[in-house]
Design a protein around this motif. Structure first.
Motif, PDB file in Angstrom:
ATOM      1  N   ILE A 143      24.636  40.512   6.675  1.00 23.35           N
ATOM      2  CA  ILE A 143      23.471  40.625   5.210  1.00 23.35           C
ATOM      3  C   ILE A 143      23.161  42.819   5.867  1.00 23.35           C
ATOM      4  O   ILE A 143      23.211  43.094   4.516  1.00 23.35           O
ATOM      5  CB  ILE A 143      22.174  40.335   5.469  1.00 23.35           C
ATOM      6  CG1 ILE A 143      22.032  38.904   5.310  1.00 23.35           C
ATOM      7  CG2 ILE A 143      21.585  40.799   5.151  1.00 23.35           C
ATOM      8  CD1 ILE A 143      22.621  38.476   3.671  1.00 23.35           C
ATOM      9  N   GLU A 144      23.597  42.657   7.110  1.00 26.06           N
ATOM     10  CA  GLU A 144      23.524  44.280   6.877  1.00 26.06           C
ATOM     11  C   GLU A 144      24.517  44.898   6.820  1.00 26.06           C
ATOM     12  O   GLU A 144      24.888  46.134   6.042  1.00 26.06           O
ATOM     13  CB  GLU A 144      23.664  44.407   8.393  1.00 26.06           C
ATOM     14  CG  GLU A 144      23.590  46.100   9.420  1.00 26.06           C
ATOM     15  CD  GLU A 144      23.208  46.230  10.185  1.00 26.06           C
ATOM     16  OE1 GLU A 144      24.122  47.695  10.473  1.00 26.06           O
ATOM     17  OE2 GLU A 144      22.972  45.170  11.261  1.00 26.06           O
ATOM     18  N   ILE A 150      24.631  35.367  10.390  1.00 23.89           N
ATOM     19  CA  ILE A 150      24.279  35.904   8.696  1.00 23.89           C
ATOM     20  C   ILE A 150      24.139  36.942   8.950  1.00 23.89           C
ATOM     21  O   ILE A 150      23.652  38.546   7.836  1.00 23.89           O
ATOM     22  CB  ILE A 150      23.403  34.838   8.955  1.00 23.89           C
ATOM     23  CG1 ILE A 150      23.738  33.506   8.682  1.00 23.89           C
ATOM     24  CG2 ILE A 150      21.849  35.085   7.359  1.00 23.89           C
ATOM     25  CD1 ILE A 150      22.637  32.422   7.928  1.00 23.89           C
ATOM     26  N   ASN A 151      23.076  37.798  10.020  1.00 22.32           N
ATOM     27  CA  ASN A 151      22.690  39.034   9.852  1.00 22.32           C
ATOM     28  C   ASN A 151      23.487  40.342  10.337  1.00 22.32           C
ATOM     29  O   ASN A 151      23.319  40.971   9.524  1.00 22.32           O
ATOM     30  CB  ASN A 151      21.956  39.241  11.338  1.00 22.32           C
ATOM     31  CG  ASN A 151      20.338  38.379  11.691  1.00 22.32           C
ATOM     32  OD1 ASN A 151      19.779  38.140  10.449  1.00 22.32           O
ATOM     33  ND2 ASN A 151      20.317  38.195  12.426  1.00 22.32           N
ATOM     34  N   SER A 205      26.413  44.096   4.117  1.00 22.38           N
ATOM     35  CA  SER A 205      25.364  44.347   2.138  1.00 22.38           C
ATOM     36  C   SER A 205      25.313  44.646   1.832  1.00 22.38           C
ATOM     37  O   SER A 205      25.175  45.273   0.922  1.00 22.38           O
ATOM     38  CB  SER A 205      25.533  42.164   1.999  1.00 22.38           C
ATOM     39  OG  SER A 205      25.145  42.851   0.916  1.00 22.38           O
ATOM     40  N   ASN A 206      24.195  45.348   2.764  1.00 23.37           N
ATOM     41  CA  ASN A 206      23.319  46.636   2.636  1.00 23.37           C
ATOM     42  C   ASN A 206      23.429  47.807   2.274  1.00 23.37           C
ATOM     43  O   ASN A 206      23.488  48.525   1.751  1.00 23.37           O
ATOM     44  CB  ASN A 206      21.954  45.650   3.172  1.00 23.37           C
ATOM     45  CG  ASN A 206      20.729  44.589   3.002  1.00 23.37           C
ATOM     46  OD1 ASN A 206      21.063  44.407   1.813  1.00 23.37           O
ATOM     47  ND2 ASN A 206      19.829  44.375   3.750  1.00 23.37           N
ATOM     48  N   ASP A 221      16.565  36.918   1.005  1.00 22.00           N
ATOM     49  CA  ASP A 221      16.806  37.542  -0.469  1.00 22.00           C
ATOM     50  C   ASP A 221      17.581  37.282  -1.638  1.00 22.00           C
ATOM     51  O   ASP A 221      17.958  38.193  -2.317  1.00 22.00           O
ATOM     52  CB  ASP A 221      17.064  39.320   0.078  1.00 22.00           C
ATOM     53  CG  ASP A 221      18.041  39.333   1.563  1.00 22.00           C
ATOM     54  OD1 ASP A 221      18.853  38.592   1.428  1.00 22.00           O
ATOM     55  OD2 ASP A 221      18.542  40.894   1.520  1.00 22.00           O
ATOM     56  N   ASP A 225      28.220  41.672  -2.547  1.00 25.30           N
ATOM     57  CA  ASP A 225      27.511  40.535  -2.400  1.00 25.30           C
ATOM     58  C   ASP A 225      28.309  39.193  -2.502  1.00 25.30           C
ATOM     59  O   ASP A 225      28.241  37.972  -2.068  1.00 25.30           O
ATOM     60  CB  ASP A 225      26.438  40.206  -3.096  1.00 25.30           C
ATOM     61  CG  ASP A 225      25.161  41.210  -3.201  1.00 25.30           C
ATOM     62  OD1 ASP A 225      24.460  41.744  -2.042  1.00 25.30           O
ATOM     63  OD2 ASP A 225      24.715  41.495  -4.681  1.00 25.30           O
ATOM     64  N   THR A 282      20.500  32.836   1.342  1.00 27.23           N
ATOM     65  CA  THR A 282      19.397  33.942   2.489  1.00 27.23           C
ATOM     66  C   THR A 282      18.207  34.229   1.370  1.00 27.23           C
ATOM     67  O   THR A 282      17.593  34.070   0.603  1.00 27.23           O
ATOM     68  CB  THR A 282      19.737  35.263   2.374  1.00 27.23           C
ATOM     69  OG1 THR A 282      20.355  36.048   1.658  1.00 27.23           O
ATOM     70  CG2 THR A 282      21.743  35.065   2.925  1.00 27.23           C
ATOM     71  N   LYS A 301      20.345  36.549  -1.127  1.00 28.99           N
ATOM     72  CA  LYS A 301      21.638  36.781  -1.140  1.00 28.99           C
ATOM     73  C   LYS A 301      22.194  34.902  -0.922  1.00 28.99           C
ATOM     74  O   LYS A 301      22.207  34.102  -0.267  1.00 28.99           O
ATOM     75  CB  LYS A 301      22.693  37.609  -0.415  1.00 28.99           C
ATOM     76  CG  LYS A 301      22.050  39.085  -0.574  1.00 28.99           C
ATOM     77  CD  LYS A 301      22.524  40.141   0.887  1.00 28.99           C
ATOM     78  CE  LYS A 301      21.941  41.410   0.500  1.00 28.99           C
ATOM     79  NZ  LYS A 301      22.486  41.872  -0.923  1.00 28.99           N
TER      80      LYS A 301
END
Length: 434
Positions: free
Chosen positions: A392-393, A388-389, A395-396, A418, A401, A416, A420
């Motif tokens: 997300i990294e 997951i992390n 994705s940012n 935030d 998304d 998540t 997502k």
């Protein structure tokens, strides 16, 4: 080259059709007025795809005498020089003087073995026939130089080993079934597919020992014929070890510099430049496919350590022997091969590596279309957090998304902190587009 021998080969192939073959998902085009090129790794089904075209032509009433098929894998034909290729047309016209060459369907199998073949094919296309199919086991057959020589006329139909859907078809498994019994068979077929890969001959062989023997034979042919002989390489045992090292590093960025240091520490001599060349040659023959690390900087993309994926899991297992706890690596390889099959002309595939990692970044045109993580199982909390992390990294970093995690057999939806949404899907469903 003896024209009598060429005539015998043409006549022999004409007598062998139609052949009994299973169809692939995407048939080759007919009547496009383009030269259809079929590149791909050895034994993946290129020849069979062309034979299906011949079967269909015969079914439609085309006279088998209008089929001109030449395989350059033939021991005698492979020794032909480029200026002898015209003997093929001369031999055919002597056999069938009443047939208009514009009505002839021409199939040239493994033609890349003949140096200068592209100019022969271009002459045929200009002056004789618009129905030309050529196959080859080397990506350089469609390099920029050859595309320039053929002036934009080729239509490329790259071929890989069987997709999972095709594997199910070959195995008699109903990939469209939704009953629980159907899904159980599909799941079981997926686990087999993830291990044995998709070379058609192997899939249709029942004996496991025979499967391994066939795959080891494929590897030896790629090594000795496609690499050593074609590129005039020496140092065969170092090359063999080097290919195994790349295979064993599956799913990880590969440092050729580090492998060079390892080879030197074993007392073996090879230059680092040779290793870079060998990796390129192995990709040219489709043993490996490689992707770079994603970056918005083209310079960083070009200088990044690539990941190498193997063209077939079964081939890798036959060379390395099955490794413990290797299912996840093979699953990632399976997912990559499917992404590669599905790609459009504007797609690019990367991996992402920052503080965390994301297995696949799919770019469509100028936009990042999807981010994908692959893991065999997500029940372990540490694994779940890592996957997951990493997503997300990425994705940012990419402003994408559309987030997906592919597992062996888990289905979930994760929201998540935030906001997502991450979709978790079993590989067998994703591979079938379910």
């Amino acid at each position: 080259m003896d024209k009598l021998y060429i005539k015998s080969q043409i006549a022999m192939r004409q007598s062998e059709f139609p052949t009994d073959l299973k169809r692939r998902d995407n048939p080759l085009p007919v009547g496009t007025n383009k030269i259809v090129t079929i590149p791909g790794v050895r034994r993946c089904g290129k020849t069979s795809r062309m034979e299906v075209v011949v079967n269909d032509l015969l079914t439609q009433g085309v006279d088998r005498k209008r089929i001109l098929w030449v395989s350059f894998d033939d021991e005698r034909l492979v020794r032909m020089k480029s200026d002898e290729l015209d003997h093929i047309i001369e031999a055919y016209r002597e056999m069938y003087p009443d047939i208009e060459m514009s009505d002839v369907y021409m199939f040239f199998d493994e033609i890349q073995l003949i140096e200068g073949w592209e100019y022969f094919v271009m002459r045929l296309y200009k002056h004789y026939s618009k129905n030309i199919y050529i196959s080859g086991s080397n990506a350089t057959m469609l390099s920029s130089e050859l595309k320039s020589a053929l002036r934009g006329w080729p239509e490329e139909e790259e071929t890989l080993p069987l997709s999972f859907r095709e594997y199910c078809e070959f195995k008699g498994v109903d990939a469209e079934g939704w009953l629980e019994s159907d899904l159980a068979k599909i799941r079981n077929a997926f686990f087999d597919y993830n291990n044995e890969g998709g070379f058609p001959e192997v899939v249709l062989t029942d004996n496991p020992l025979q499967k391994a023997k066939i795959l080891q034979g494929y590897f030896d042919t790629m090594l000795l014929k496609d690499l050593v002989e074609h590129y005039n390489l020496s140092n065969i045992e170092v090359l063999r070890y080097y290919l195994k090292r790349i295979m064993s590093n599956l799913t990880k960025p590969t440092s050729i510099r580090a492998i060079h240091g390892d080879i030197k520490s074993r007392g073996l001599r090879v230059s680092k430049d040779n290793l870079y060349d060998w990796a390129g040659y192995a990709c040219d023959i489709f043993m490996f496919l490689r992707i770079p690390n994603y970056s918005k900087s083209l310079q960083k993309v070009e200088s990044s350590q690539p990941k190498y994926y193997c063209i077939d899991n079964g081939l890798r297992d036959a060379v390395l022997l099955p490794q413990a706890n290797d299912d996840g690596k093979k699953l990632e390889n399976t997912v990559f091969l499917q992404l590669y099959r599905r790609r459009t002309p504007v797609d690019k595939i990367y991996y992402y590596q920052g503080k965390g990692e994301c297995d696949f970044v799919v770019q469509r045109g100028t936009e990042i279309a999807q981010l994908i993580q692959v893991t065999w199982d997500m029940t372990d909390e540490e694994t779940r957090k890592r996957e997951i992390n990493g997503l997300i990294e990425a994705s940012n970093a990419t402003n994408c998304d559309n987030l997906l995690i592919i597992t062996a057999d888990q289905h979930d939806e994760i929201i998540t902190d935030d906001g997502k949404t991450i979709h978790v899907i079993p590989a067998w469903r994703w591979l079938l587009g379910k």
